[in-house]
Design an enzyme around this catalytic site. Sequence first.
Site, PDB file in Angstrom:
ATOM      1  N   HIS A 162       0.826  -1.222   0.000  1.00  0.00           N
ATOM      2  CA  HIS A 162       0.000   0.000   0.000  1.00  0.00           C
ATOM      3  C   HIS A 162       0.852   1.262   0.000  1.00  0.00           C
ATOM      4  O   HIS A 162       0.506   2.257   0.636  1.00  0.00           O
ATOM      5  CB  HIS A 162      -0.969   0.009   1.187  1.00  0.00           C
ATOM      6  CG  HIS A 162      -1.986  -1.098   1.139  1.00  0.00           C
ATOM      7  ND1 HIS A 162      -3.151  -0.994   0.436  1.00  0.00           N
ATOM      8  CD2 HIS A 162      -1.979  -2.333   1.677  1.00  0.00           C
ATOM      9  CE1 HIS A 162      -3.847  -2.126   0.559  1.00  0.00           C
ATOM     10  NE2 HIS A 162      -3.145  -2.955   1.303  1.00  0.00           N
TER      11      HIS A 162
ATOM     12  N   ASN B 121     -10.366  -2.747   2.242  1.00  0.00           N
ATOM     13  CA  ASN B 121     -10.035  -2.766   0.819  1.00  0.00           C
ATOM     14  C   ASN B 121     -11.299  -2.500   0.008  1.00  0.00           C
ATOM     15  O   ASN B 121     -12.399  -2.420   0.570  1.00  0.00           O
ATOM     16  CB  ASN B 121      -9.483  -4.142   0.415  1.00  0.00           C
ATOM     17  CG  ASN B 121      -8.015  -4.320   0.785  1.00  0.00           C
ATOM     18  OD1 ASN B 121      -7.242  -3.369   0.773  1.00  0.00           O
ATOM     19  ND2 ASN B 121      -7.635  -5.535   1.101  1.00  0.00           N
TER      20      ASN B 121
END
Length: 481
Positions: free
Chosen positions: A55, A128
């Site tokens: 990420h 997510n």
Amino acid sequence: MSQKPTLTTSAGNPVADNQNSLSAGPRGPLLMQDYQLIEKLAHQNRERIPERVVHAKGWGAFGTLTITNDISRYSKAPLFGAVGKQTEVLARFSTVAGELGAADAERDVRGFALKFYTEQGNWDLVGNNTPVFFIRDPLKFPDFIHTQKRHPKTNLRSNTAAWDFWSLSPESLHQVTILMSDRGLPTDVRHINGYGSHTYSLINAANERTWVKFHFKTLQGHKHWANAEAADVVGRSRESTQEDLFYSIENGDFPKWRFCIQVMTEEQARQTSFNPFDLTKVWPHGEFPLIEVGVLELNRNPENYFAEIEQAAFSPSNVIPGVGHSPDKMLQARVFSYADAHRYRLGTHYEALPVNAPKSPVHHYHKDGAMRFFANNPNPDAYYEPNSFNGPAQSAEYAEPPLPIEGAGDRYDHREGNDDYSQPRALFELFDAGQKQRLFENIAAAMAGVPEFIVERQLGHFDKVHPDYGNGVRAALEAAK
Ligand code: NDP
């Protein structure tokens, strides 16, 4: 014209000349005494911090959660306390595999991390744009991430590694199907759903627990790119998502999501045909319908990207009274590893940075370390616990009911009793003919260069989901030859 402030060093000393270094003569050499030059160069050398291992590439903004429905029968958290209640939120979205400078328009899962600044401290929901994940046991997590990152010799991403791992880990089928479907390559983050993904718990005022899943449904609709369109976008701009989010907010077009939950009683959790704490599974809406909670709106861009987004630290360990964890093994590992990542990346006292600091009072006994800049407890003699000097003390009223734990400590085989095929089948059956065809073609493209024996192993899994799935991918592979 207003008078400009005087330039200073970081210690506040006025600077007389910011254009010319201090030197022995017009041709040099430079003098060691030029502390202004040394300070500038030293700062430049320290402008980067370790990027996130996963990420790394992200985009973020601030906003508001507004409660539209009373769910106090499930949770005592004041955040949910009244219809109309508003709480400030920070959101950070991201791709997973790409490094800090990666292009935005890549086929990848999108991170959907939220920090709610509540009156009982920060609640971080680190989710997510997919309701499930590739694996259900965190012992496999570092290996999985290695397959998404660069090969140690070629320093290139490896389709072979990805499909080798996935085909040896059929619990990944559900997430792989989502990733290779239209929603695996969204145009931006305004047009994606967010999911807490893990199972969490809600605790009400009577201290009763309900298991919960969190959903944020985009009110902008879904938008995605086909592979070829994305390649075109990346050719024009590597920052397409940053541009979209920043300028939408700057232009007053504030993105919104409908915040919903699904709930399951502890008794129901004992009866479901699937493990409700398995991160590779959803809770079917037919059995566990969505309950609306509120609306999330993003309406303020950060003033300083680095300070407020790059240094933003989200961790599922941050929960508030009324929201708790669950036995989900992946969640349990992330409760440790996210906070640990921030201690490494940002430093011991990362929670004291303005963007991470709660808006509510903080009272702890953590002491020194790099960047210790916050005040002592009101009474400086109370620097250990227990103490006799009115230092902060525990409050038993916040104790949750104990987690129901079945079995004794062991390495339980996560594959046993798990059906890895039915839920991907339910998803496959939702797709129309066009969506299925794009799924087949996206998979065929992602299998470029993968050895035949790995492709065959994966086709066997697709066949088990649905014969049309395996045959569709076979035909797409043939067409791509
Ligand atoms: P429903 O028909 O009630 O709901 C289908 C869900 O699938 C909706 O949430 C929809 O999101 C979502 N969806 C549609 N297309 C895609 C896609 N390409 N990729 C990912 N999600 C998509 O189904 P069930 O609850 O019975 O579940 C059936 C299947 O739907 C599951 O096996 C799962 O794969 C998928 N799904 C289920 C979710 C759940 O929490 N139950 C959540 C997300 C996906 P939207 O409403 O925004 O269109």
